[in-house]
Design a protein around this motif. Structure first.
Motif, PDB file in Angstrom:
ATOM      1  N   LEU A   1     -56.433 -81.856 -76.843  1.00  0.00           N
ATOM      2  CA  LEU A   1     -56.045 -82.203 -75.477  1.00  0.00           C
ATOM      3  C   LEU A   1     -56.066 -83.709 -75.277  1.00  0.00           C
ATOM      4  O   LEU A   1     -55.131 -84.288 -74.692  1.00  0.00           O
ATOM      5  CB  LEU A   1     -56.993 -81.533 -74.479  1.00  0.00           C
ATOM      6  CG  LEU A   1     -56.803 -81.914 -73.012  1.00  0.00           C
ATOM      7  CD1 LEU A   1     -55.424 -81.507 -72.514  1.00  0.00           C
ATOM      8  CD2 LEU A   1     -57.903 -81.296 -72.148  1.00  0.00           C
ATOM      9  N   LEU A   2     -57.113 -84.347 -75.761  1.00  0.00           N
ATOM     10  CA  LEU A   2     -57.233 -85.797 -75.616  1.00  0.00           C
ATOM     11  C   LEU A   2     -56.031 -86.501 -76.253  1.00  0.00           C
ATOM     12  O   LEU A   2     -55.416 -87.387 -75.654  1.00  0.00           O
ATOM     13  CB  LEU A   2     -58.538 -86.258 -76.266  1.00  0.00           C
ATOM     14  CG  LEU A   2     -58.928 -87.724 -76.154  1.00  0.00           C
ATOM     15  CD1 LEU A   2     -60.440 -87.861 -76.143  1.00  0.00           C
ATOM     16  CD2 LEU A   2     -58.373 -88.513 -77.352  1.00  0.00           C
ATOM     17  N   ASN A   3     -55.690 -86.091 -77.457  1.00  0.00           N
ATOM     18  CA  ASN A   3     -54.563 -86.720 -78.143  1.00  0.00           C
ATOM     19  C   ASN A   3     -53.239 -86.421 -77.446  1.00  0.00           C
ATOM     20  O   ASN A   3     -52.342 -87.267 -77.392  1.00  0.00           O
ATOM     21  CB  ASN A   3     -54.501 -86.245 -79.599  1.00  0.00           C
ATOM     22  CG  ASN A   3     -55.611 -86.860 -80.437  1.00  0.00           C
ATOM     23  OD1 ASN A   3     -55.998 -88.001 -80.217  1.00  0.00           O
ATOM     24  ND2 ASN A   3     -56.139 -86.104 -81.378  1.00  0.00           N
TER      25      ASN A   3
ATOM     26  N   PRO B   1     -49.122 -79.855 -68.127  1.00  0.00           N
ATOM     27  CA  PRO B   1     -48.665 -80.987 -67.309  1.00  0.00           C
ATOM     28  C   PRO B   1     -49.865 -81.818 -66.851  1.00  0.00           C
ATOM     29  O   PRO B   1     -50.841 -81.280 -66.328  1.00  0.00           O
ATOM     30  CB  PRO B   1     -47.977 -80.302 -66.111  1.00  0.00           C
ATOM     31  CG  PRO B   1     -47.515 -78.979 -66.653  1.00  0.00           C
ATOM     32  CD  PRO B   1     -48.581 -78.568 -67.631  1.00  0.00           C
ATOM     33  N   LEU B   2     -49.796 -83.118 -67.077  1.00  0.00           N
ATOM     34  CA  LEU B   2     -50.963 -83.973 -66.863  1.00  0.00           C
ATOM     35  C   LEU B   2     -51.428 -84.006 -65.406  1.00  0.00           C
ATOM     36  O   LEU B   2     -52.618 -84.225 -65.148  1.00  0.00           O
ATOM     37  CB  LEU B   2     -50.679 -85.394 -67.351  1.00  0.00           C
ATOM     38  CG  LEU B   2     -50.395 -85.545 -68.856  1.00  0.00           C
ATOM     39  CD1 LEU B   2     -50.417 -87.011 -69.249  1.00  0.00           C
ATOM     40  CD2 LEU B   2     -51.392 -84.757 -69.687  1.00  0.00           C
ATOM     41  N   GLU B   3     -50.511 -83.762 -64.467  1.00  0.00           N
ATOM     42  CA  GLU B   3     -50.930 -83.805 -63.067  1.00  0.00           C
ATOM     43  C   GLU B   3     -51.898 -82.675 -62.718  1.00  0.00           C
ATOM     44  O   GLU B   3     -52.551 -82.718 -61.678  1.00  0.00           O
ATOM     45  CB  GLU B   3     -49.704 -83.740 -62.142  1.00  0.00           C
ATOM     46  CG  GLU B   3     -48.896 -82.469 -62.210  1.00  0.00           C
ATOM     47  CD  GLU B   3     -47.764 -82.541 -63.240  1.00  0.00           C
ATOM     48  OE1 GLU B   3     -46.848 -81.709 -63.171  1.00  0.00           O
ATOM     49  OE2 GLU B   3     -47.826 -83.450 -64.109  1.00  0.00           O
TER      50      GLU B   3
ATOM     51  N   ILE C   1     -54.550 -82.012 -64.548  1.00  0.00           N
ATOM     52  CA  ILE C   1     -55.891 -82.374 -65.014  1.00  0.00           C
ATOM     53  C   ILE C   1     -56.261 -83.836 -64.771  1.00  0.00           C
ATOM     54  O   ILE C   1     -57.431 -84.201 -64.891  1.00  0.00           O
ATOM     55  CB  ILE C   1     -56.072 -82.060 -66.520  1.00  0.00           C
ATOM     56  CG1 ILE C   1     -54.997 -82.738 -67.358  1.00  0.00           C
ATOM     57  CG2 ILE C   1     -56.088 -80.562 -66.763  1.00  0.00           C
ATOM     58  CD1 ILE C   1     -55.211 -82.594 -68.850  1.00  0.00           C
ATOM     59  N   LEU C   2     -55.291 -84.685 -64.430  1.00  0.00           N
ATOM     60  CA  LEU C   2     -55.570 -86.088 -64.151  1.00  0.00           C
ATOM     61  C   LEU C   2     -55.261 -86.402 -62.691  1.00  0.00           C
ATOM     62  O   LEU C   2     -54.255 -85.926 -62.152  1.00  0.00           O
ATOM     63  CB  LEU C   2     -54.739 -87.009 -65.052  1.00  0.00           C
ATOM     64  CG  LEU C   2     -54.880 -86.859 -66.567  1.00  0.00           C
ATOM     65  CD1 LEU C   2     -54.015 -87.907 -67.263  1.00  0.00           C
ATOM     66  CD2 LEU C   2     -56.329 -86.993 -67.003  1.00  0.00           C
ATOM     67  N   SER C   3     -56.116 -87.202 -62.073  1.00  0.00           N
ATOM     68  CA  SER C   3     -55.925 -87.629 -60.679  1.00  0.00           C
ATOM     69  C   SER C   3     -55.741 -86.431 -59.743  1.00  0.00           C
ATOM     70  O   SER C   3     -54.921 -86.463 -58.822  1.00  0.00           O
ATOM     71  CB  SER C   3     -54.713 -88.561 -60.572  1.00  0.00           C
ATOM     72  OG  SER C   3     -54.901 -89.712 -61.359  1.00  0.00           O
ATOM     73  N   THR C   4     -56.528 -85.387 -59.968  1.00  0.00           N
ATOM     74  CA  THR C   4     -56.423 -84.194 -59.124  1.00  0.00           C
ATOM     75  C   THR C   4     -57.268 -84.304 -57.862  1.00  0.00           C
ATOM     76  O   THR C   4     -57.002 -83.637 -56.866  1.00  0.00           O
ATOM     77  CB  THR C   4     -56.899 -82.940 -59.886  1.00  0.00           C
ATOM     78  OG1 THR C   4     -58.321 -83.021 -60.096  1.00  0.00           O
ATOM     79  CG2 THR C   4     -56.172 -82.787 -61.217  1.00  0.00           C
ATOM     80  N   GLY C   5     -58.343 -85.121 -57.913  1.00  0.00           N
ATOM     81  CA  GLY C   5     -59.253 -85.221 -56.789  1.00  0.00           C
ATOM     82  C   GLY C   5     -60.040 -83.945 -56.536  1.00  0.00           C
ATOM     83  O   GLY C   5     -60.609 -83.750 -55.463  1.00  0.00           O
TER      84      GLY C   5
END
Length: 389
Positions: free
Chosen positions: A8-10, A205-207, A209-213
C-alpha cells in the motif's frame, strides 16, 4: 504482518500526483526489511518523499520519543503535504495515536505541528479468520515484543481492526464473493464506524485513505462494536452469513467456582466478547471481561457506582446517570452482568444457558454478601486495595 502494508505504501508513493509525501517506516527487526523494499522502488528517487527508518522497537513504546522528534522535524521543514507512518504489524494502534497528544519534557506536542488524519488497518483477507481463530500467542509465532509479551494473535488483530477509521480487506483476488461478504460483515461488526474496502494488491483511490479527516480520538476510543451493543446502538446483522451479536444481561452475581468451571469449556463461534461482570466474592468491585476468541482475561475495573454513593441513586439528567438508572437493581444498585458477544454462528441459547448456570441461585441470593464472601473462588486474584471487597 504480511497483509500488504508496504504494498500500500509503495502504491501511494507511485500515485501521489500533486501531494508531497514523507514516509516513516517502523519495524521491530534489527534489519528493516520493509524500508529496504521501499528504497528499491524508483518512485522514492523520483519524488520528494523522504524515508525515515525506525528500528529496534515500535512506535507505540520505545520509539515514541524518536517519533516525536522525527515528525516535528519533518513538519518544520515545510516541504511536505502529508506524512505516512507505516507502523509495525505488532503494534497496538491506540498508543500510536496517543503519541500525537504526548508532551515531551519541554511541554512540546506533535499536535502543534501535525494533525492525525486517518488510521488505516490492512487485513489479509485470505488469512484473517484462520489467524484470528488459531489460538496462538505472539510468542508462538515470533512476533512478541519481548518475553513478557503475553498477547495472542487474536488480541492484536481485533485491537487493530477495532481502532481503525478505514479497513482495507486485502487479497480479495484469492477469495470467493461469498467469503468477501462474510469477512466484510465480520469486520463491520467488530467496528461499525470503520469504512471497509475490499482491495487487491492494496490498490485503492487515494482520497479514501488520505486527507479524509476521519480520525477523532474520542470516537476512536468509543468505536468498538461491543460498546455500541451495550448502548443499544445496533448495527445491521448479516444473519445469512451467521455474523451476529447479543448481550447477556442479568442482575445477580456469578458464583466464581461455577464460572471457573464454565470457562474451561470453549465458546464456539465467539470472536469477541467484552463487558462488565459481577462476582459474588468480589461484591463491591466491577470486573471487566475481555475476550478475543479463546483468549479471555477478567480484570478489575473500578468499584461499582453505588459503592461510592451508598443509599442513593444517580441524579437523572446526564448520559452516564441515565445509563446507570436504566440498569438499576435494588438493593444492589448498578451491580450487574452485561456482556457482549460477537461472532459467527454463535449458539446463543446454549451460551446463555451456560452463563445462567453460573449465577447464584435463589437460595444463594438469600444468604447475602457476607456469606458470598466465603465462597470458593479459584479465579486469579485482583490485588484490590484494602477496604474494597
Amino acid at each position: 504482518m504480511g497483509a500488504g502494508k508496504t504494498t500500500l505504501l509503495n502504491y501511494i508513493l507511485n500515485n501521489q500526483h500533486e501531494l508531497r509525501v514523507a514516509v516513516i517506516v517502523n519495524d521491530m527487526s534489527e534489519v528493516n526489511i520493509d524500508a529496504a523494499i521501499t528504497y528499491s522502488e524508483e518512485s522514492i528517487q523520483r519524488t520528494e518523499a523522504r524515508l525515515v527508518e525506525m528500528t529496534n522497537g515500535c512506535i507505540c513504546c520505545t520509539l515514541r520519543e524518536d517519533l516525536l522528534l522525527e515528525v516535528s522535524r519533518l513538519a518544520r521543514q515545510g516541504k511536505f503535504d502529508y506524512l505516512l507512518i507505516e507502523s509495525t504489524g505488532i503494534s497496538e494502534p491506540l498508543p500510536v495515536a496517543m503519541t500525537f497528544t504526548f508532551e515531551d519534557e519541554t511541554g512540546a506536542s506533535l499536535s502543534e505541528v501535525a494533525e492525525l488524519d486517518t488510521m488505516v488497518t490492512v487485513v489479509d483477507g485470505s488469512q484473517f479468520l484462520k489467524i484470528l481463530t488459531s489460538g496462538k500467542d505472539l510468542n508462538d509465532v515470533g512476533m512478541a515484543v519481548d518475553s513478557e509479551d503475553q498477547r495472542t494473535l487474536a488480541d492484536l488483530l481485533i485491537d487493530q481492526v477495532e481502532f481503525a477509521d478505514v479497513v482495507l480487506l486485502n487479497k480479495t483476488d484469492q477469495l470467493s464473493e461469498n467469503t468477501i461478504v462474510e469477512l466484510k460483515a465480520v469486520v463491520s461488526k467488530l467496528n461499525p464506524n470503520a469504512q471497509v474496502y475490499p482491495t487487491q494488491y492494496s490498490q485503492i483511490p487515494l482520497e479514501r485513505i488520505l486527507s479524509t479527516g476521519l480520525f477523532d480520538m474520542d470516537k476512536a476510543e468509543a468505536s468498538p462494536g461491543w460498546l455500541k451493543e451495550l448502548n443499544n446502538e445496533h448495527t445491521p446483522e448479516t444473519e445469512e452469513y451467521g455474523v451476529s451479536s447479543f448481550v447477556f444481561r442479568e442482575d445477580r452475581p456469578f458464583h466464581p467456582a461455577r464460572l471457573t468451571e464454565a470457562l474451561q469449556k470453549t465458546f464456539p463461534g465467539v470472536l469477541r466478547a467484552k463487558g462488565f461482570l459481577w462476582l459474588a466474592t468480589r461484591h463491591d468491585y466491577m470486573g471487566l471481561w475481555n475476550q478475543a476468541v479463546d483468549s479471555l482475561v477478567i480484570d478489575p475495573l473500578a468499584p461499582w457506582w453505588t459503592v461510592h454513593n451508598p443509599g442513593r441513586k444517580p441524579d437523572a439528567g446526564d448520559a452516564e446517570s441515565e445509563y446507570l438508572l436504566a440498569r438499576w437493581n435494588e438493593p444492589f444498585g448498578d451491580r450487574r452482568q452485561e456482556l457482549v458477544f460477537i461472532g459467527i454462528n454463535i449458539d446463543q441459547e446454549k451460551l446463555t444457558e451456560l452463563l445462567r448456570g453460573c449465577l447464584l441461585t435463589d437460595r444463594e441470593m438469600a444468604q447475602g454478601p457476607d456469606a458470598w464472601s466465603r465462597y470458593e473462588d479459584p479465579l486469579p486474584g485482583w490485588g484490590i486495595p484494602a477496604g474494597i471487597s
